[in-house]
Design an enzyme around this catalytic site. Structure first.
Site, PDB file in Angstrom:
ATOM      1  N   GLU A  35      61.522 -30.217  10.865  1.00  0.00           N
ATOM      2  CA  GLU A  35      61.936 -31.320  11.740  1.00  0.00           C
ATOM      3  C   GLU A  35      61.856 -30.884  13.186  1.00  0.00           C
ATOM      4  O   GLU A  35      61.361 -29.803  13.505  1.00  0.00           O
ATOM      5  CB  GLU A  35      63.372 -31.747  11.386  1.00  0.00           C
ATOM      6  CG  GLU A  35      64.389 -30.624  11.495  1.00  0.00           C
ATOM      7  CD  GLU A  35      65.750 -30.991  10.939  1.00  0.00           C
ATOM      8  OE1 GLU A  35      65.914 -32.108  10.433  1.00  0.00           O
ATOM      9  OE2 GLU A  35      66.666 -30.146  11.002  1.00  0.00           O
ATOM     10  N   ASP A  64      70.604 -30.662  19.999  1.00  0.00           N
ATOM     11  CA  ASP A  64      69.242 -31.208  19.983  1.00  0.00           C
ATOM     12  C   ASP A  64      68.697 -31.400  21.397  1.00  0.00           C
ATOM     13  O   ASP A  64      68.160 -32.465  21.736  1.00  0.00           O
ATOM     14  CB  ASP A  64      69.191 -32.538  19.231  1.00  0.00           C
ATOM     15  CG  ASP A  64      69.821 -32.466  17.862  1.00  0.00           C
ATOM     16  OD1 ASP A  64      69.757 -31.392  17.237  1.00  0.00           O
ATOM     17  OD2 ASP A  64      70.396 -33.483  17.411  1.00  0.00           O
TER      18      ASP A  64
END
Length: 505
Positions: A170, A16
């Protein structure tokens, strides 16, 4: 000037990624999940050489994690930005409190205590418009106008774009580029179907039109050695070139393939065509902005002579001051047991991420009267341990509900050298490579073999697939570290090297 670099640019369990540039300096952060300290932060001058300069959440009050926090919970998907002379980071503690913001004058810290904000979902993002309004996007995908100083939602939230129809839209990031607001998201799940998609609008509230070439990045359905490409962020160089950092995996072994290092940080160039970004294939060897080698890993050897632990050392959920010391025995790391087993939370464990498919770890341990050793950890139910206690050393395998001692040997009193190696060739031990075993269907290979040594003596070899995400599930990768589950033990040094680098493995 070298023309190529190696991916990943930050290897091992650094998922991420989010990046920002300040002048000629780049700063990057990653998810840390249940580990303390949280949110490692890196610095680079060329997007290829990255050096960890700290951890954003390095105080217990910044990172409240209950003792029963499950593995792969905790801190999800930070976004880092620089605005109005300050660094801003927004992220989610999915175990306690939800979304929050921290700030700092310097990227090394100190970072502020959390300012909690009532936003739904995970993967929050921050962006400012020309009027100074701050916009926060989040999983779903929605957006709200917020006061980041006070942690208040001023307007919204509103849904703005749900992607192309794949699951889990997302990881949103909003960018003001020219007259457009661009919204980049991940969708398709963080496994093999992971993708990056893009849309644009005249306002951060939309309406957003999708790119005609979505997904702008995916390796789904290919046999490429890099898989699960997604959860990306964009950054420009001072010369105006565009680059993307993203997470991806390197699965190995027989189908379905196993990735053991977690999701890692990769780099890929971006071109703009007709007002939309175009992204190529994420290669293991790719064209470089300026440099040749990838990230700058932590020092190979830690002799524990410094007054504090290095930034690379992490522990599950917390690291109480009473559980470790560098001062009690100068030049040694002393660990005090806080839990009786690695099979449950609350144990004393200090480790660092495995960052290479093939590596060698050695430690010098003085166990005293303790139960201590070195562990290759994925979570409480999946770890291999090399443990010394009561005059013997044991190799212990914990795989789901099973716990087994697979090797045992007597050791003399005093300090011992323990070693763990991983290899990706010659995977099956000799007893499992014959024609009879193949006929029984036992020759399917895992990603690696993990070997355990007492000094130069081999004690046992174990299949690495059981310490993989595909078996254990979750979002993290392997962490190799030192532990004590009874009494107090001291470690003289810890050495981690890529296998074949400088020393034989």
């Amino acid at each position: 000037m070298p023309r190529f670099y190696d991916n990943p640019v930050i290897g091992g369990f650094h998922p991420d990624p989010s990046v920002c540039r300040v002048g000629e300096d780049y700063y990057l952060v990653c998810s840390s999940f249940e580990y303390f300290p949280g949110v490692p932060i890196f610095h680079s001058r060329d997007l290829v050489h990255w050096r960890q300069i700290g951890n954003v959440l390095d105080r217990p009050e910044q990172l409240p994690l209950p003792p029963d926090t499950p593995a792969s919970r905790g801190i999800y998907a930070p976004t880092i930005r620089h605005h109005d002379g300050r660094f801003w980071l927004i992220t989610t503690n999915v175990s306690t409190g939800g979304n929050f913001i921290v700030t700092a004058e310097r990227p090394e810290g100190p970072w502020s205590d959390p300012v909690w904000i009532d936003l739904p979902g995970i993967d929050p993002d921050l962006a400012w418009d020309d009027e100074g309004n701050c916009w926060a996007a989040f999983q779903g995908v929605g957006v709200a106008r917020i006061d980041p100083e006070a942690g208040k939602v001023l307007d919204g939230p509103w849904p703005i774009w749900s992607g192309t129809g794949l699951q889990w839209p997302e990881a949103p990031h909003l960018y003001r580029i020219g007259d457009w607001w661009y919204l980049m998201i991940a969708e398709g799940g963080t496994e093999r179907g992971h993708t990056v998609a893009m849309a644009r609008a005249r306002s951060p509230r939309g309406p957003f039109e999708p790119s005609p070439v979505n997904p702008i990045l995916t390796h789904r359905g290919t046999d490429h050695p890099v898989q699960s490409t997604g959860h990306a962020d964009l950054v420009t160089t001072p010369d105006g070139d565009w680059w993307m950092v993203l997470l991806a995996t390197r699965p190995r072994g027989f189908t379905p393939g196993f990735h053991v290092l977690g999701r890692e940080t990769f780099l890929v160039p971006v071109e703009w065509v007709d007002g939309w970004p175009r992204v190529g294939t994420v290669e293991l060897r790719a064209r470089a902005p300026r440099a040749w080698h990838p990230w700058e890993p932590p020092p190979a050897r830690d002799d524990f002579d410094a007054p504090v632990l290095g930034h690379e050392w992490i522990s599950p959920r917390s690291r109480p001051d009473t559980s470790w010391s560098l001062a009690e025995r100068p030049g040694w790391l002393t660990l005090h047991a806080t839990g009786s087993t690695l099979d449950a939370s609350g144990c004393t464990f200090v480790g660092r991420r495995q960052q290479h498919p093939e590596c060698r770890v050695e430690v010098r341990l003085d166990p005293g009267w303790a139960r201590a050793g070195v562990s290759v950890r994925l979570d409480e139910a999946h770890h291999y341990d090399l443990e010394v206690c009561d005059g013997r050393v044991e190799v212990i395998a914990r795989i789901g509900p099973l716990r087994n001692v697979v090797a045992r040997r007597a050791v003399p009193p005093g300090a011992v050298v323990l070693a763990v190696t991983t290899r990706t060739d010659d995977l099956l031990p000799p007893s499992a490579t014959g024609a009879h075993d193949i006929a029984l269907g036992t020759a399917a290979t895992g990603p690696d073999t993990i070997a355990f040594h007492l000094g130069a003596d081999l004690l046992a070899e174990l299949d690495g697939r059981y310490l993989s995400t595909e078996v254990a599930v979750g979002f993290t990768g392997r962490v190799i570290g030192m532990y004590a589950t009874e009494g107090s033990a001291s470690f003289d040094w810890f050495e981690y090297r890529e296998r074949g680098a400088d020393v034989p493995a």
